[in-house]
Write a protein that holds these residues in place. Structure first.
Motif, PDB file in Angstrom:
ATOM      1  N   GLY A 111       0.803  -1.218   0.000  1.00 14.96           N
ATOM      2  CA  GLY A 111       0.000   0.000   0.000  1.00 14.96           C
ATOM      3  C   GLY A 111       0.833   1.265   0.000  1.00 14.96           C
ATOM      4  N   GLY A 112       1.985   1.222  -0.661  1.00 14.76           N
ATOM      5  CA  GLY A 112       2.839   2.398  -0.740  1.00 14.76           C
ATOM      6  C   GLY A 112       3.684   2.642   0.496  1.00 14.76           C
ATOM      7  N   LYS A 113       3.648   1.723   1.453  1.00 16.47           N
ATOM      8  CA  LYS A 113       4.432   1.843   2.680  1.00 16.47           C
ATOM      9  C   LYS A 113       5.394   0.666   2.814  1.00 16.47           C
ATOM     10  N   THR A 114       6.527   0.905   3.450  1.00 20.91           N
ATOM     11  CA  THR A 114       7.476  -0.183   3.708  1.00 20.91           C
ATOM     12  C   THR A 114       7.059  -0.922   4.966  1.00 20.91           C
ATOM     13  N   VAL A 115       6.767  -2.192   4.809  1.00 21.30           N
ATOM     14  CA  VAL A 115       6.380  -3.056   5.926  1.00 21.30           C
ATOM     15  C   VAL A 115       7.524  -4.017   6.206  1.00 21.30           C
ATOM     16  N   THR A 116       7.872  -4.161   7.467  1.00 27.99           N
ATOM     17  CA  THR A 116       8.986  -5.026   7.863  1.00 27.99           C
ATOM     18  C   THR A 116       8.494  -6.183   8.720  1.00 27.99           C
ATOM     19  N   VAL A 117       9.046  -7.351   8.475  1.00 36.10           N
ATOM     20  CA  VAL A 117       8.793  -8.534   9.299  1.00 36.10           C
ATOM     21  C   VAL A 117      10.139  -9.045   9.786  1.00 36.10           C
ATOM     22  N   GLY A 118      10.298  -9.151  11.098  1.00 39.34           N
ATOM     23  CA  GLY A 118      11.549  -9.642  11.667  1.00 39.34           C
ATOM     24  C   GLY A 118      11.290 -10.796  12.601  1.00 39.34           C
ATOM     25  N   GLY A 119      12.350 -11.497  12.960  1.00 42.68           N
ATOM     26  CA  GLY A 119      12.144 -12.605  13.882  1.00 42.68           C
ATOM     27  C   GLY A 119      13.426 -13.172  14.440  1.00 42.68           C
ATOM     28  N   MET A 120      13.276 -13.894  15.543  1.00 45.94           N
ATOM     29  CA  MET A 120      14.361 -14.677  16.119  1.00 45.94           C
ATOM     30  C   MET A 120      13.755 -15.978  16.619  1.00 45.94           C
ATOM     31  N   CYS A 121      14.565 -17.011  16.657  1.00 50.75           N
ATOM     32  CA  CYS A 121      14.060 -18.285  17.159  1.00 50.75           C
ATOM     33  C   CYS A 121      15.189 -19.059  17.815  1.00 50.75           C
ATOM     34  N   TYR A 135      -2.645  -8.671   1.532  1.00 50.30           N
ATOM     35  CA  TYR A 135      -2.507  -9.841   2.406  1.00 50.30           C
ATOM     36  C   TYR A 135      -1.505 -10.823   1.816  1.00 50.30           C
ATOM     37  N   GLN A 136      -1.565 -11.047   0.514  1.00 48.52           N
ATOM     38  CA  GLN A 136      -0.655 -11.982  -0.138  1.00 48.52           C
ATOM     39  C   GLN A 136       0.794 -11.515  -0.029  1.00 48.52           C
ATOM     40  N   LYS A 137       1.027 -10.209  -0.152  1.00 45.32           N
ATOM     41  CA  LYS A 137       2.382  -9.674  -0.011  1.00 45.32           C
ATOM     42  C   LYS A 137       2.892  -9.885   1.411  1.00 45.32           C
ATOM     43  N   PHE A 138       2.025  -9.628   2.387  1.00 36.54           N
ATOM     44  CA  PHE A 138       2.420  -9.847   3.777  1.00 36.54           C
ATOM     45  C   PHE A 138       2.687 -11.327   4.023  1.00 36.54           C
ATOM     46  N   LEU A 139       1.834 -12.183   3.474  1.00 36.23           N
ATOM     47  CA  LEU A 139       1.987 -13.623   3.637  1.00 36.23           C
ATOM     48  C   LEU A 139       3.327 -14.100   3.071  1.00 36.23           C
ATOM     49  N   GLU A 140       3.701 -13.574   1.918  1.00 34.68           N
ATOM     50  CA  GLU A 140       4.969 -13.959   1.292  1.00 34.68           C
ATOM     51  C   GLU A 140       6.160 -13.535   2.154  1.00 34.68           C
ATOM     52  N   ALA A 141       6.079 -12.339   2.727  1.00 32.30           N
ATOM     53  CA  ALA A 141       7.164 -11.873   3.598  1.00 32.30           C
ATOM     54  C   ALA A 141       7.254 -12.728   4.859  1.00 32.30           C
ATOM     55  N   LEU A 142       6.112 -13.046   5.432  1.00 31.95           N
ATOM     56  CA  LEU A 142       6.079 -13.879   6.637  1.00 31.95           C
ATOM     57  C   LEU A 142       6.598 -15.281   6.330  1.00 31.95           C
ATOM     58  N   TYR A 143       6.234 -15.804   5.169  1.00 30.44           N
ATOM     59  CA  TYR A 143       6.710 -17.128   4.760  1.00 30.44           C
ATOM     60  C   TYR A 143       8.230 -17.130   4.587  1.00 30.44           C
ATOM     61  N   GLU A 144       8.759 -16.083   4.001  1.00 29.58           N
ATOM     62  CA  GLU A 144      10.206 -15.996   3.794  1.00 29.58           C
ATOM     63  C   GLU A 144      10.944 -15.995   5.130  1.00 29.58           C
ATOM     64  N   VAL A 145      10.474 -15.198   6.071  1.00 29.25           N
ATOM     65  CA  VAL A 145      11.112 -15.122   7.389  1.00 29.25           C
ATOM     66  C   VAL A 145      11.081 -16.479   8.085  1.00 29.25           C
ATOM     67  N   ASN A 146       9.939 -17.120   8.075  1.00 27.73           N
ATOM     68  CA  ASN A 146       9.807 -18.376   8.799  1.00 27.73           C
ATOM     69  C   ASN A 146      10.499 -19.537   8.103  1.00 27.73           C
ATOM     70  N   THR A 147      10.588 -19.496   6.786  1.00 20.46           N
ATOM     71  CA  THR A 147      11.339 -20.522   6.072  1.00 20.46           C
ATOM     72  C   THR A 147      12.820 -20.443   6.436  1.00 20.46           C
ATOM     73  N   ILE A 148      13.355 -19.231   6.447  1.00 20.58           N
ATOM     74  CA  ILE A 148      14.766 -19.045   6.802  1.00 20.58           C
ATOM     75  C   ILE A 148      15.026 -19.511   8.231  1.00 20.58           C
ATOM     76  N   LEU A 149      14.136 -19.133   9.151  1.00 20.52           N
ATOM     77  CA  LEU A 149      14.315 -19.530  10.544  1.00 20.52           C
ATOM     78  C   LEU A 149      14.180 -21.046  10.709  1.00 20.52           C
ATOM     79  N   ALA A 150      13.235 -21.652  10.000  1.00 22.18           N
ATOM     80  CA  ALA A 150      13.052 -23.102  10.085  1.00 22.18           C
ATOM     81  C   ALA A 150      14.298 -23.838   9.608  1.00 22.18           C
ATOM     82  N   LYS A 151      14.899 -23.358   8.525  1.00 25.21           N
ATOM     83  CA  LYS A 151      16.114 -23.987   8.003  1.00 25.21           C
ATOM     84  C   LYS A 151      17.290 -23.789   8.959  1.00 25.21           C
TER      85      LYS A 151
END
Length: 407
Positions: free
Chosen positions: A168-178, A253-269
């Protein structure tokens, strides 16, 4: 989408701290605090083990029944599992102290623990730890790193990642640690994952996104076949990115889902690759399946096969173990149509075609299987669905680590 060198403090408004509260032996980091400067909507997924640790029960209440969440207190060293009413009371006392020092509601504080099962939590150290960490809260890269270190148990390295995406024209960030290294098995593992985002998204859509992503990331990881009592994934969204609110399954929603999937895939690996005693990340891809469910069942069966994991440790292309594990998975397929490949940074090699071994070089296979990341690819040639699971090799050190874990 842009990958960032960051963690839980990458999103706007999130702060973290990590340090030593004296819970573990020696002066090692064993407590972390995560905080949002404004209240967040929260989502969570939790262990499927019937035996649930006190913090899991506490967090389920906060996520499912309360309006908002704003902080997470996590300790390592003691799991606060199988501790009865006293264990749950410790969660409440921890939340109360955090609420007092952070000046937020008690029912907005999430609590997590990891470590030895059956021991009562040392509340005096937890209370002092909260007091110690609160003034150290920061949105710096160092603060995120210290928090990621503080939640580790048998992990050999911290696990963090962050990505940004335009919504939506804004930079959205998803971060994580596990954290996670042992007692890891599909349907969550001895893992804790804390995810943060500045996306403006409804609680319903946040939970929907997390539940959808977890099944293809953390639930596709196995180290040793043991599902823990403490598995918890928490996702906090504070809305400070200023994007149009995501309240339906649209393009945003799909863009957010893709970002969330990327973060969690990296953490899972990262969890799979840091399995206790592991020398290699072992990835299994099932392609050409009739359904995602069929592919997932087959991939999980291979990744949890001790014989296959031992063969990966020995750099042995013992493909019969892989086909055998597929055969007892419960998923129907035609073994006489399966093609199997091994792949790594050293190359790609076909091992079987239509269920029968091809004339391959054992030396080349050994070279491929000697890399730090190894992939087995099985093509069923039945459809277009696929799934990927992650695990690690089974080594002598796994037994050593778990034989004297409490000592």
């Amino acid at each position: 989408m842009k990958k960032m060198d960051s963690g839980v403090t990458a999103a706007i408004g999130f702060q973290a701290a990590g340090g030593s509260a004296g819970i573990k032996k020696g002066n090692v980091k064993d407590m972390a605090l995560l905080y949002s400067i404004v209240p967040c909507v929260a989502a969570g997924t939790f262990t499927t083990n019937i035996v649930k640790a006190a913090p899991v029960k506490w967090d389920q209440h906060i996520v499912y029944d309360c309006e908002a969440a704003q902080a997470v207190v996590c300790n390592s060293g003691v799991a606060n599992a199988c501790t009865g009413e006293e264990g749950y009371r410790c969660c409440r006392e921890t939340a109360k102290m955090a609420a007092e020092v952070l000046k937020i509601p008690e029912d907005s504080v999430l609590v997590a623990s990891t470590g030895v099962i059956g021991q009562q939590i040392p509340m005096d150290k937890i209370i002092e730890g909260v007091k110690m960490l609160a003034p150290l809260l920061s949105n710096s890269r160092e603060a995120a790193s210290l928090a990621a270190q503080a939640i580790m148990t048998t992990d050999t390295r911290q696990k963090e990642v962050a990505v940004s995406v335009e919504i939506g024209g804004k930079t959205v960030t998803v971060g994580g640690m596990c954290k996670g290294s042992g007692m890891i098995h599909p349907n969550m593992c001895t893992m804790l994952s804390f995810l943060t985002t500045d996306a403006d998204i409804s609680k319903e859509m946040l939970q929907e996104a997390l539940s959808e992503v977890v099944k293809d990331t953390y639930n596709m990881v196995s180290v040793d076949g043991d599902t823990s009592t403490n598995d918890t994934v928490l996702l906090l969204a504070n809305g400070l990115a200023g994007n149009p609110v995501i309240n339906k399954k649209d393009g945003d929603y799909q863009k957010f889902l893709e970002a969330l999937y990327e973060v969690n895939t990296i953490l899972a690996k990262k969890i799979a690759g840091d399995g206790e005693g592991a020398t290699a990340l072992f990835e299994v891809k099932i392609t050409g399946a009739q359904s995602r469910e069929q592919a997932a069942a087959l991939a999980k069966s291979v990744i949890t096969s001790n014989l296959t994991k031992a063969a990966i440790f020995g750099h042995d292309a013992n493909w019969g173990r892989i086909l055998c594990a597929m055969g007892y998975s419960g998923a129907k397929f035609d073994p006489e149509k399966v093609d199997l490949f091994f792949e790594s940074a050293a190359g790609r090699l076909q091992i079987i075609e239509n269920g029968v071994a091809v004339d391959y070089s054992e030396e080349e296979a050994t070279a491929i299987l000697s890399e730090a990341e190894v992939t087995a690819i099985a093509d069923l040639k039945q459809g277009k669905a696929e799934a990927t699971a992650w695990g690690c090799d089974l080594t002598y050190d796994y037994v050593k680590i778990n034989a004297d874990y409490r000592s």
